[in-house]
Enzyme design. Sequence first.
Site, PDB file in Angstrom:
ATOM      1  N   HIS A   1       0.841  -1.204   0.000  1.00 35.74           N
ATOM      2  CA  HIS A   1       0.000   0.000   0.000  1.00 35.74           C
ATOM      3  C   HIS A   1       0.877   1.257   0.000  1.00 35.74           C
ATOM      4  CE1 HIS A   1      -3.765   2.209   1.135  1.00 35.74           C
ATOM      5  NE2 HIS A   1      -2.897   3.028   1.697  1.00 35.74           N
ATOM      6  N   GLU A   2       1.827   1.310   0.925  1.00 33.02           N
ATOM      7  CA  GLU A   2       2.682   2.503   1.034  1.00 33.02           C
ATOM      8  C   GLU A   2       3.561   2.670  -0.204  1.00 33.02           C
ATOM      9  OE1 GLU A   2       1.969   4.607   3.214  1.00 33.02           O
ATOM     10  OE2 GLU A   2       0.695   3.294   4.421  1.00 33.02           O
TER      11      GLU A   2
ATOM     12  N   HIS B   1       1.765   4.757  -2.692  1.00 32.97           N
ATOM     13  CA  HIS B   1       1.917   6.189  -2.381  1.00 32.97           C
ATOM     14  C   HIS B   1       3.302   6.678  -2.803  1.00 32.97           C
ATOM     15  CE1 HIS B   1      -1.817   6.877  -0.247  1.00 32.97           C
ATOM     16  NE2 HIS B   1      -1.568   5.979   0.695  1.00 32.97           N
TER      17      HIS B   1
ATOM     18  N   GLU C   1      -4.728   8.081  -2.704  1.00 35.79           N
ATOM     19  CA  GLU C   1      -5.229   6.790  -2.239  1.00 35.79           C
ATOM     20  C   GLU C   1      -5.464   5.853  -3.421  1.00 35.79           C
ATOM     21  OE1 GLU C   1      -5.120   6.194   0.854  1.00 35.79           O
ATOM     22  OE2 GLU C   1      -6.297   4.368   1.167  1.00 35.79           O
TER      23      GLU C   1
END
Lengths: 501, 501
Positions: free
Chosen positions: B269-270, B273, B299
């Site tokens: 997930h990170e 980003h 997001e």
Amino acid sequence: MPDAAMEQNSAYKRLEARFRQIALYGEVASVLHWDAATMMPTEGASPRGEQLSELRVLGHRALTDPVMEDLFSAAEQEDLESWQRANLREMRRDHRFATALPDDLVAAISNATSTCEHVWRDARAKSDFAVVSDKLSIVIDLTQESAQAYGQALDLDPYDALLESYAPGVRAADIDPVFNDYAAFLPDFLEAVTARQAQKGLPVLPKPVPVAQQQKLVERLAGATGFRFEAGRIDVSAHPFSTGYRGDQRITVSYRENDPMASVMAVLHECGHAAYEAGLPAAWTRQPVGQALGMVVHESQSLSVEMQASRSSEFLGWLAVQASDVLGPDPAYAPENFRRLQQWVQPDFIRVEADEVTYPAHVILRTRLERPLLSGDLPLADLPGAWNQGMKELLGVDVPDDRRGCLQDIHWYDGAFGYFPTYTLGAMLAAQLAEAAHKANSEIPQALARGDFSPLMQWLGDAIHTKGSYLEADGLITQATGRTLDATAFKRHLHRRYLEG
Amino acid sequence: MPDAAMEQNSAYKRLEARFRQIALYGEVASVLHWDAATMMPTEGASPRGEQLSELRVLGHRALTDPVMEDLFSAAEQEDLESWQRANLREMRRDHRFATALPDDLVAAISNATSTCEHVWRDARAKSDFAVVSDKLSIVIDLTQESAQAYGQALDLDPYDALLESYAPGVRAADIDPVFNDYAAFLPDFLEAVTARQAQKGLPVLPKPVPVAQQQKLVERLAGATGFRFEAGRIDVSAHPFSTGYRGDQRITVSYRENDPMASVMAVLHECGHAAYEAGLPAAWTRQPVGQALGMVVHESQSLSVEMQASRSSEFLGWLAVQASDVLGPDPAYAPENFRRLQQWVQPDFIRVEADEVTYPAHVILRTRLERPLLSGDLPLADLPGAWNQGMKELLGVDVPDDRRGCLQDIHWYDGAFGYFPTYTLGAMLAAQLAEAAHKANSEIPQALARGDFSPLMQWLGDAIHTKGSYLEADGLITQATGRTLDATAFKRHLHRRYLEG
């Protein structure tokens, strides 16, 4: 009328607010520098440089703002407490340094040292001073120009102005007799020490130790000096240093598996610096008067812990047991062998690896050379020869090449002239402080023999740390030891440790 | 006359220089925040707070300087390139937000949220909403006041102004139909999915794995997404996040020994980003137009990597082999079991632990409640009841206590109203982007089946990352996917993954 300095809009209070901001920029910069040395990935270097440059500009702008002169004048007329007067004195000192150089000279120095440092790395790799000679020549010219500008602003001789920038109150005229005294003392003393230690043969060297075990010992010893991990960290970097501020002190160490005690002694050195910063007067936080009093006093604190305390025979007895306990049994940690290892004296070429007896010779050489370099009396082409000749005279060693000679230290190539003397003045001050401390509290050596630094740190805290920059250097040293700085205590200390111990 | 914007003293160039400074303060603050979450000793918290506050003041002062209005007006008249016009638009946007609130309201919000957040921790520990109700009431009043001020400055309804502060271009009127659409779709879909997965029984859970091994897998996977360790780090913090800037991106993870795949999915997930930040247009670095386009698009990038790619059946086949390879053999990593584990759907109380099917229900509930909370139509005393009733209606679960109900998230108590919708809009955008990406390059799923993210990241880079904030949100989404954002692609994605897979 109420106390003028108590009013938020008094000139003094406005100065305090401004210096608080400047100190905050400094704290932020210290975190960024620490991160760059310990954590930052390689490609972070370029943005980090821009961030630090922006912070420098902010601080410089705040310090050189034209309004400052008026605020100083108005504050002088206000009703101030004595620590506020001292603060004003230190503020003015910072301001004088910041405003002494025209902006284009600051930029020229920044460019020249950045280039020179870069070329120096190449010259050192090639062990050829000629590679960097031209660039160093530019740095020297600009340094001399800035020394003259500082001197004019501070009413000092140019070289004294450089000294003042690192160690307030230190003058060439005070250094010369002290260094000449030591240079005269050294040859016979060195001969006696090396002859004495040769009688017992070479000590056994320790076996290599994995870094994780060295870290355990390092943490235990840092804790013993009073370093608190709730208010600090110990990490790894290429060269050890300590930085930070109250509540958050960052020490770094460089571990070498095949030299386990090097990291331990390095961290004890940095713990001395950190204890000074941690013990500065809380009430004056972020004000110039609450800051450490220059590099001589700072180095005296690191060497009080490392050289005076941690290499004392009393402490080494305890440390040998800790080393054996944490690093595992090793004949090198037998008490007498261990003591001899940590007190070994060996004339050699490299300053940063020198023992405390020969270290001052490295500093004296550099101090004797940097003044004629700046004045032009020593042509740059003659530097390698003068260096090697000086090493021969002072320590009797033949420098094999420039890499191990005049190219070994970054300082000059980075524009740091007037810095070297602070190392040895710090060592001498540490010895003078140790005599005063032991006189005030005779329990200190026995406590060290139990690994207990607290009586020593208590005394250093009272005499030095909590004073900040309230007193000037001579006043602080006289208050702590009864006289100004000289070499006598240092020589007595060396005699006791190396000829009587 | 030469191009006005090329001259260093043009109004536009002066604005660029100022926004570069502001961006540098932001970079410095990001390092300080990262350090506080990963490295800082506990007693560093107080000085760190003062440092960050000083940086905020600096940035705010630079952005709200009265000279800005004149510079904007003058720059509008200058001969600018189209990206410079877009930059000017984004500069004005930042300036409007910064100047919209009077200083005393900013200070009041800062105090109120700081107090409320503190009391919230106590209320959550006691699982009693009444403990924090009064403090939240103050935060809500001040938030509504600031929403009105923002709205006035931006010519928007108050709630839209809050949305705009997190996600430029997002309006309540666009959210409502999308969320209502999903709320209507969910009950039948959820029933079908849970019935289908129940047929095969419960998957086997993985055994606990030491953190060091999880770290190895995390680093391998981060590398697979294109995360470069020359330009970034992965460390440990209480809650995962990513921060940093070009050349130095910092990701954090929180490891749990008994849930080894949680850290892996969190880091993926990170990495989404981080890839966005790393791929922003280099030529516009430190300018508003070169920055990421708000929280919805951000997001969407994290969920493109985590939810769309990493939980796809194709990728999970490859990941199961990696998990077994790095973490050691475990029946849980058998391909079919592993896929079912990572695609498990389970209505529950806690948003941050929700799967992608039920997650939007948590967001829809909060979005439906925060507007009447702000307007006063929902009295605070009724919040726990309204919350629990909403959870029952949307997900059919009975909330057992406030701790697992309206006290579970920090957002409102910290003053973040208008933030929650961005999570689900981001999830929907990720699905819409995935459809467009697969249409443009049908190789993406096969590449993921080999652990190769590069075709996907290439497409996201071209379509999203390299655009910065040049286009506004609707324009960017339309350019990338052919239409504005809706729920259709997300619903199709869920149907494919959970009812056809």
